[in-house]
Design a protein around this motif. Sequence first.
Motif, short mmCIF file in Angstrom:
data_model
loop_
_atom_site.label_atom_id
_atom_site.label_comp_id
_atom_site.label_asym_id
_atom_site.label_seq_id
_atom_site.Cartn_x
_atom_site.Cartn_y
_atom_site.Cartn_z
N PRO A 184 25.85 43.33 35.42
CA PRO A 184 26.36 42.13 36.08
C PRO A 184 27.65 42.46 36.84
CG PRO A 184 25.79 41.67 33.80
CD PRO A 184 25.74 43.16 33.96
N PHE A 185 27.83 41.80 37.98
CA PHE A 185 29.00 42.03 38.83
C PHE A 185 29.95 40.85 38.66
CE2 PHE A 185 30.56 42.05 43.51
CZ PHE A 185 31.73 42.69 43.14
N TYR A 186 31.13 41.11 38.10
CA TYR A 186 32.16 40.07 37.92
C TYR A 186 32.94 39.98 39.23
CZ TYR A 186 35.45 37.25 35.13
OH TYR A 186 36.22 36.23 34.61
N TYR A 187 32.61 38.97 40.03
CA TYR A 187 33.04 38.92 41.42
C TYR A 187 34.10 37.86 41.64
CZ TYR A 187 32.71 38.39 46.52
OH TYR A 187 33.00 38.30 47.86
N LEU A 188 35.26 38.29 42.17
CA LEU A 188 36.38 37.39 42.46
C LEU A 188 36.43 37.17 43.96
CD1 LEU A 188 36.87 38.82 39.71
CD2 LEU A 188 39.30 38.81 40.23
N PRO A 189 36.06 35.99 44.46
CA PRO A 189 35.82 35.83 45.89
C PRO A 189 36.98 35.29 46.72
CG PRO A 189 35.01 33.91 44.75
CD PRO A 189 35.62 34.80 43.70
#
Length: 295
Positions: A184-189
């Motif tokens: 899973p990619f923990y993405y901060l947008p």
Amino acid sequence: MLTRLFSLLAVALLWLLHFLPLRLLAPLGETLGLALHRFGRKRRRVAKINIDLCFPELSTVDREHLVKTHFRLLGRSMLERGILWWGSRARIERLVRVVGAERIDAERAAGRPVILLAPHFLGLDAGGVAVTMRFDIVSIYSTQTNAVFNRVLLGGRSRFGDQLLLSREDGVRATVKAMKAGRPFYYLPDLNPRRRDAVFVPFFGISTATITGLPRLARAAGASVLPCVTRMLPGAQGYELTIGEAWTDFPGDDPVADAARMNAWIEAEIRNMPSQYYWVHRRFKTRPPGELRPY
């Protein structure tokens, strides 16, 4: 040399404080936050401008109260990070309640890569550590200018499991490859991008520079997007990480519309807990051509 010594002393103090129970550490953090509000003129000004822009319907008194409440929680998040970096697994499991982790399992069982869409709320690191205690993930980090804090931060974010932390220079290809391999990619947008990397879409009614990385990554990896929000709870109750249902019909045909959809969702989440967004960041720094910067 003095900067390094000060940094080491700050880390040592944070390490000592993490042994305190949360019922004592939380009010200490709020006191630190009030001191930051009192003496941190530049960051206080940024937070005030952001909140004035986003909540014009509030009275001046209410906006000032929101700024001060934000700093109290900011101080808490700073001191409580020591628990995340050095606390035992059992203590962190008690500190951070997780709701919806089975949704990640369901997407992975169906063979779909996963993006965890995690906006910049103050509980972001608590949610991130809780995720890494359950899954081996991929995430992207910004190298800190302070070498001491950079080393501690990286260690704290990778202490459980087999985590893959990529720098921004590692690029999209490595991230997509990791997602396709099951991480899973923990993405901060929601950081302010450069104008050349941005589209301008609404955020609190303001034309805001926003990257289209979320739809591009989702399309490249064939990934599901699961909203991922961490709330700071009152007093000594800790944190609650909620992982929502996968977005439907995403990405669409228009990456600009997708970016607008993302901003609208983040705005709605902020309105649910307005004091917990990371208001000290200059979110509106990059402006459309001809517009003055508000800071």
